[in-house]
Design an enzyme around this catalytic site. Structure first.
Site, PDB file in Angstrom:
ATOM      1  N   ASP A  18      80.280   3.939 -89.456  1.00  0.00           N
ATOM      2  CA  ASP A  18      81.715   3.846 -89.384  1.00  0.00           C
ATOM      3  C   ASP A  18      81.399   4.222 -88.119  1.00  0.00           C
ATOM      4  O   ASP A  18      81.875   4.966 -87.512  1.00  0.00           O
ATOM      5  CB  ASP A  18      82.324   4.240 -90.170  1.00  0.00           C
ATOM      6  CG  ASP A  18      83.293   4.110 -90.434  1.00  0.00           C
ATOM      7  OD1 ASP A  18      84.277   3.878 -89.044  1.00  0.00           O
ATOM      8  OD2 ASP A  18      84.096   3.239 -91.602  1.00  0.00           O
ATOM      9  N   HIS A  26      83.003   9.727 -95.073  1.00  0.00           N
ATOM     10  CA  HIS A  26      84.494  10.091 -94.399  1.00  0.00           C
ATOM     11  C   HIS A  26      85.424   9.667 -95.354  1.00  0.00           C
ATOM     12  O   HIS A  26      84.787   9.094 -96.467  1.00  0.00           O
ATOM     13  CB  HIS A  26      84.528   9.359 -92.884  1.00  0.00           C
ATOM     14  CG  HIS A  26      84.207   8.618 -93.590  1.00  0.00           C
ATOM     15  ND1 HIS A  26      85.123   6.793 -93.639  1.00  0.00           N
ATOM     16  CD2 HIS A  26      83.029   7.728 -93.133  1.00  0.00           C
ATOM     17  CE1 HIS A  26      84.466   5.882 -93.797  1.00  0.00           C
ATOM     18  NE2 HIS A  26      83.726   6.542 -93.635  1.00  0.00           N
TER      19      HIS A  26
END
Lengths: 463, 463
Positions: free
Chosen positions: A122, A187
């Site tokens: 990401d 995350h």
């Protein structure tokens, strides 16, 4: 709070963002001018002034016929900006690099010779080292991103093996008392947990944590079972709240087990120490660390300021400055909490570019193995670029070692192969001119420069 | 000449060949019977008797409608025969394994702990170890085939690193005085040099030799430059005349350089010692070896019976028996000097099958990297099978380590991925039912069995 460091980082963020924002801005101006008689001259002057490089003269010269192919021009400018940013990295980062909380020398004091970090691919984690963790880049701090932080256990065993051999042959200074540390970084999004979490795990935080713990333990068992009990690297699990860059640090308990629900939470500790004097804050943090060590049943195992607890301390202190940073410059929460990357990087990381949402990075050797990671990237750019007619810019990057004969040639061949495979996988984009792919290599030990390994796009403006 | 060993090998050759030949034979009979009313019973009885396994009952039951899908049935029987041959390998090889000239114990006496051999992927080299070199399989004798013997330097450095770490940590008995040996094996055809040489090098022998030498030296430089001068593995270049299994052995000269034109030629030495007493032949061979060592300028470096010269001696002696074998059973030259493989194996080698032209083997992790090797295999089977309506049978095989958590699952996933990529690459065959692909895994340390990792083909007879 390290105000001087935060100023340096703010300047870096604005410089790098500005360089990429200028591309869109210049192209919008060109769009407006493209049918004027002196377009080519105006465009070239503007590009030189604002972007620092020239545009392909033939594309400009033929713009009067069918206009500029903005998609191709956008990709061209983006790749030139990437290369320029890598070239300028030394200057761009000169202010913050020496001010980082964790420098090369600290790692040895903490007890580690190699730090192998696998964050999620990401783009929101691309600023992990300098911003979130305030950690200076170093040759032995590796970042290998995989969608969902699902790193490749077999590849990691090979990486560990290489370093272990270097350690045993004395190639690592002080190696006889140093360890290898593997970190996985998942995350989550505190404000939109169901939408803006990890796409690879369907924004299901518990799944992301469980999967990362499983991989870390698998790596340890693999090494222990192959090279004898006790050989395994140390492990640490890290969580990043991509809304505000707060972190969670999970250390193994006394039995060596990482636990999903047992972590140090930087946001909570930050709030608890807010308004305290520096000394009082430091004491509160140390007390929290000791409590955590006791909770893990390993108070005897963890000694500040060394080892994993010492690292947790350093990363928490560094992260407090980042929480200040996000508070000061982004109102405590990023305006764009989702994806906003400028390009996709596939292959090996470009260590010179380290900024949140700068690029989506998929660590891979082949598209065949890395397809899932690349597909996530393509899906993100469908929303970011393709919908409005801009291409998906894909930088394929591999490093080579000047010490290994033929290494550069093979890195180039690998890059060209991956680019070709990506063009085939994303043929629906490539055919419409919506995939622009360039291949670059850089030398692993000295390389601060991208060397383009392919011919630039042959697209002519207007087509 | 080792007559007893040659008898064992002959029996092995006939057994293995017979098992595969029976497939074609049985299917031809089935073709003739397929419209009879008791076809299913007859077919099943014949299969059990001749092949040792049952055929899919539903395929037989519906044969009266549109006949048997011979292509699918052929593939089914072939995969079952492969699995049966792997299961029987212990028994099949029990006679010749303990009689091999070079046994596990000899390697340590010669001074090597690991022998990493990269022959060309060509099926004519699949009998390299037991037949051509009379070398017993062992856990530390690795065969990784690549088209043109063009092995992957980076992968080999990783393999060397793993063994070197095991050596340094004492996991290899006597490792402190043993070396790692890398062997590349090119091949040529003495009777049809321009047609039946190495396809990957356009049957251009000099190019094949030069390329192999370049890779071997690159591997040495890579290791030396990474881990310090003197760390590099020893190297040896081997040539095989696929017409009659004669070999050429190239040793490095005193400066460490391999030379294309300086080699020991087993065919010439065989002829020179023919008719001599055993003692006289032995003396003549030793004299030739000493002359060769002097020629290389390394007489002082090479001491029989140790090291590279000792290995050359052992392989030459073993190969003389193979020249006898080919003389006795194949009239001094194979009837089929070209390709005649039964299937293609992609991934990691199945060490239990070791017979000339048994299969074409491409060592790979992904189709993307191994495409060139697989394409050569597909081209070969175009001529062997596809032209007459038989499929290309592709066995995708990977090994796993029971010591590494999740290793089996990942090997299975890798196999399924490679199979899918192969189906996509050879879609023109797959769509016409002319590519049959199965995925198998086996445990690396104990595994003498193929475990099928995919569902068998869903094809129904008649479709």
């Amino acid at each position: 709070m390290d105000a001087a460091l935060n100023d340096c980082l703010r300047h870096y963020e604005l410089t790098l963002r500005g360089r990429f924002a200028a591309v869109t801005d210049v192209l919008r101006t060109l769009s407006n001018l493209q049918h004027e008689r002196d377009f080519a001259q105006q465009a070239q002057a503007l590009a030189l002034e604002r972007l620092g490089f020239e545009l392909p003269a033939d594309w400009l010269a033929s713009a009067w016929v069918q206009g500029v192919d903005m998609s191709a021009m956008y990709a061209h400018c983006l790749f030139a900006t990437i290369a320029a940013s890598v070239d300028h990295a030394g200057i761009d980062q000169a202010c913050w690099q020496p001010r980082m909380t964790l420098q090369s020398v600290h790692w040895h004091a903490l007890g580690f010779h190699t730090i192998d970090i696998s964050p999620c691919a990401d783009g929101r984690l691309q600023g992990l080292l300098p911003f979130v963790l305030r950690t200076a880049p170093a040759p032995f701090v590796w970042v290998k991103a995989y969608a969902g932080a699902l790193f490749d256990v077999e590849h990691d065993v090979a990486d560990w093996t290489q370093r272990e051999l270097e350690r045993l042959t004395g190639a690592i200074e002080g190696g006889d008392r140093l360890d290898y540390l593997k970190v996985a970084a998942y995350h989550y999004s505190s404000s939109a947990p169901c939408d803006q979490g990890c796409a690879a795990h369907g924004s299901h935080d518990a799944a992301a944590v469980a999967a990362a713990i499983e991989r870390l333990h698998a790596l340890q068992v693999a090494v222990d079972n192959t090279y004898g009990h006790g050989a395994a690297p140390q492990v640490l699990l890290l969580g990043v709240d991509t809304d505000c860059d707060a972190i969670r640090i999970h250390l193994p308990d006394a039995s060596g087990q990482l636990r999903a629900e047992r972590y140090l939470d930087s946001a909570a500790l930050y709030r608890a120490t807010l308004g305290l004097s520096a000394d009082a804050a430091q004491q509160a943090l140390d007390a929290a660390l000791q409590r955590y060590a006791t909770e893990l049943g390993g108070a005897a195992l963890y000694h500040l300021p060394h080892g994993l607890l010492g690292l947790a301390q350093a990363w928490l202190v560094g992260n407090f400055s980042q929480l200040d940073y996000v508070q000061q410059h982004h109102g405590g929460r990023y305006a764009v909490i989702g994806h906003d990357e400028a390009f996709v990087c596939a292959g090996e990381a470009v260590p010179s570019l380290q900024l949140r949402n700068q690029f989506y990075f998929a660590h891979l050797d082949t598209v065949e193995e890395g397809a899932a990671d690349l597909d996530v990237g393509a899906r993100i750019f469908q929303g970011l670029n393709v919908q409005r007619g801009l291409p998906l810019p894909l930088l394929v990057h591999f490093t080579y070692s000047a010490r290994v004969p033929g290494s550069r040639e093979r890195a180039v061949a690998r890059g060209l192969r991956v680019a070709q495979a990506a063009r085939e996988r994303f043929a629906h984009l490539a055919e419409r001119g919506l995939l622009h792919c360039r291949v670059a290599v850089s030398e692993r030990h000295s390389g601060q420069r991208l060397e383009w390994a392919d011919a630039p796009a042959a697209t002519v403006a207007g087509h």
